[in-house]
Design a protein around this motif. Structure first.
Motif, short mmCIF file in Angstrom:
data_model
loop_
_atom_site.label_atom_id
_atom_site.label_comp_id
_atom_site.label_asym_id
_atom_site.label_seq_id
_atom_site.Cartn_x
_atom_site.Cartn_y
_atom_site.Cartn_z
N ASN A 396 21.93 156.48 46.99
CA ASN A 396 21.27 155.26 47.24
C ASN A 396 20.31 154.77 46.65
N MET A 397 19.43 155.59 45.89
CA MET A 397 18.45 155.14 45.00
C MET A 397 18.69 154.34 43.64
N ALA A 398 19.82 155.20 43.09
CA ALA A 398 20.54 154.54 41.98
C ALA A 398 21.06 152.98 42.36
N MET A 399 21.70 152.81 43.50
CA MET A 399 22.27 151.64 44.02
C MET A 399 21.37 150.66 44.24
N GLN A 400 20.22 151.25 44.91
CA GLN A 400 18.93 150.23 45.39
C GLN A 400 18.41 149.88 43.66
N VAL A 486 14.70 164.02 46.97
CA VAL A 486 15.88 163.65 47.38
C VAL A 486 16.69 165.08 47.57
N GLY A 487 17.51 165.17 48.66
CA GLY A 487 18.14 166.24 48.97
C GLY A 487 19.53 166.21 48.70
N VAL A 488 20.23 167.62 48.69
CA VAL A 488 21.70 167.96 48.36
C VAL A 488 22.33 167.67 49.99
N ASP A 489 23.36 167.09 49.84
CA ASP A 489 24.29 167.05 51.04
C ASP A 489 25.17 168.33 51.12
N ILE A 490 24.88 169.02 52.23
CA ILE A 490 25.66 170.25 52.32
C ILE A 490 27.17 170.04 52.57
N ALA A 491 27.54 168.96 53.49
CA ALA A 491 28.91 168.79 53.65
C ALA A 491 29.44 168.31 52.23
N GLY A 492 28.86 167.35 51.68
CA GLY A 492 29.63 166.86 50.35
C GLY A 492 29.65 167.84 49.38
#
Ligand SMILES: [Zn+2]
Length: 495
Positions: A396-400, A486-492
């Motif tokens: 999201n930050m990269a896209m922002q 920024v966190g890591v997505d566990i599911a991803g």
């Protein structure tokens, strides 16, 4: 009420700047003015020029390039962050390659090493005996145990992805692996594969160069350290098919392997953050300084300069370093120029296991590979969709940052798990993502000059390189300033 007016004015200026597609230099992010096209131009013509001879790992040229990067980092005002207060992290690679004095003959006729005969994986090869000719891989009614088997190359199954830029190379690699495995399972003493026309072309283009150069092994991190005792798999020029099929054909070979340690080096620098607590965390900017060296001349040019791959990112990181020094963020910035990426992501695989800062302190890895070519309006972000995405917050930050500043049409097709090039798995963000650190890769993607002598600085679009540099910097800035890490997505991660 008094306080509202300035805020409204500020907001109006801010959005006005973006809506007119101008860079609101004073607003976001603050070091943008320090990123200069003139610096990028000067640096890429130096590092991507012939004098560095293609910066191949396992040669003095990569070491010279690393020294250049360290000196430039120092000039940019970045502090050393490698081992023992230096800009460097040296590591030894185990090199295995065939000695130059190897001999190979068929029916008493000597073949020339690296012209008529190749060994893709260096293996101690000492043969003296009759040849058992096989009409095909399926022709195994004969007992092959302990035999020197010869056979024509068979196309690998399945064939490599048709549009692959390295199709011939993949063809020969797969064929050699499949045929070698089959013969090993039958207990053969050695297999001699007669190259077909596609394999001959691959040997001429790049495969032969890599085979001659041998193995680069990262001891203790991955891959078995000793492959010297494997059954020899040998590839010979097409013209020797008849000799090998002659009645009572014999082969004699003495090809010893030499094994030694040779250093590669990661270059590491930092710019400290301003926040008393957050400065202990790092935004890691990542690239590689090595490329493919000097090899087969094409129209008189034999230097694979890798201006796009990856001098482009090397100099972009220097520019980002200047921006960071001029306006430090809350978190610190860490710059890791990896060595030996082209030999199998070796520098990054090592650093991800042996970081020079605490591993837990690395908040995010912004890696890039080749950012100076193709349309100025589009770019790719790898690790941005599932299953590769491991941090939605980082994406999201990269896209922002892109939305506010660079306005690229973001290409995610190469990030698709089904994309046959497997691009996501081919650069230095990968070991960090695998270590559970939020990681992305920026790229302007492949082009016809990829891994050819034509990847030169004069073919770089400096404007594109400039925009890509800004995008990486702006993303890093958002990561640095964010109150929440920024966190890591566990599911991803699990997918
Ligand atoms: Zn690269």
């Amino acid at each position: 009420m008094k306080r509202i007016l300035p805020v409204l004015l500020f907001a109006a200026l801010y959005f006005n700047a973006f809506s007119q597609n101008k860079k609101p230099v004073s607003v976001f992010p603050p070091g943008l003015a320090s990123i200069k096209e003139t610096d990028l131009h000067k640096d890429i013509f130096e590092l991507g020029g012939d004098s560095f001879r293609g910066r191949r790992s396992g040669t003095v040229d990569e070491l010279r390039a690393a020294a250049w990067v360290a000196q430039k980092a120092q000039e940019a005002g970045l502090k050393p962050a490698g081992d023992d207060g230096t800009y460097f992290q040296f590591l030894n690679l185990r090199r295995n390659r065939l000695g130059d004095n190897g001999t190979f003959s068929i029916n008493g006729k000597n073949l020339l090493l690296w012209k008529d005969v190749y060994e893709p994986t260096p293996s101690e090869t000492h043969l003296d005996g009759p040849v058992t000719w096989l009409r095909s891989l399926a022709d195994t009614v004969i007992d092959l145990k302990g035999k020197i088997v010869a056979i024509k190359m068979e196309a690998p199954k399945p064939l490599p992805f048709a549009a692959s830029k390295l199709w011939n190379f993949r063809y020969i690699s797969l064929a050699v692996r499949q045929m070698g495995t089959a013969m090993r399972n039958h207990g053969a003493a050695a297999i001699i594969i007669v190259a077909d026309s596609i394999a001959m072309d691959a040997l001429d283009r790049a495969a032969g160069h890599n085979y001659k150069d041998g193995q680069y092994l990262l001891e203790g991190v991955s891959r078995p350290a000793n492959t010297l005792r494997l059954m020899p798999v040998i590839v010979v020029n097409t013209v020797y098919a008849a000799d090998l099929q002659a009645p009572n054909a014999t082969v004699r070979a003495n090809m010893p392997v030499i094994t030694y340690l040779y250093p590669i080096v990661n270059v590491i620098a930092k710019a400290s953050g301003t926040d008393p607590v957050l400065k202990n965390e790092f935004v890691l900017f990542s690239g590689h300084h090595d490329h493919d060296g000097v090899w087969r001349p094409i129209k008189g040019d034999s230097t694979y300069n890798g201006a796009d791959d990856n001098a482009s990112v090397t100099v972009a990181m220097l520019a980002i370093g200047r921006a960071w020094v001029s306006h430090p963020g809350k978190r610190s910035a860490l710059f890791v120029w990896h060595g030996a990426e082209e030999r199998g992501l070796l520098g990054s695989r090592y650093y991800a296991v042996h970081p020079t800062v605490k591993k837990e302190a690395i908040v995010a890895v912004l890696n890039a590979d080749m950012i100076g070519r193709n349309s100025i309006d589009s770019a790719a972000l790898l690790g941005s969709i599932l299953p590769h995405r491991n941090s939605t917050a980082l994406v999201n930050m990269a896209m922002q940052a892109n939305k506010m500043l660079t306005h690229f049409v973001v290409d995610t097709t190469w990030d698709n798990a089904k994309h046959p090039e497997g691009w996501y798995f081919r650069s230095d963000h990968l070991p960090y993502a695998q270590a559970g650190i939020p990681a992305l890769m920026y790229s302007s993607l492949l082009h016809d000059d990829y891994h050819t002598v034509l990847d030169n600085p004069d073919r770089i679009d400096i404007g594109k390189l400039f925009k890509m540099t800004e995008w990486m910097y702006a993303t890093g800035w958002l990561v640095s300033q964010s109150a929440q890490r920024v966190g890591v997505d566990i599911a991803g991660n699990k997918q």
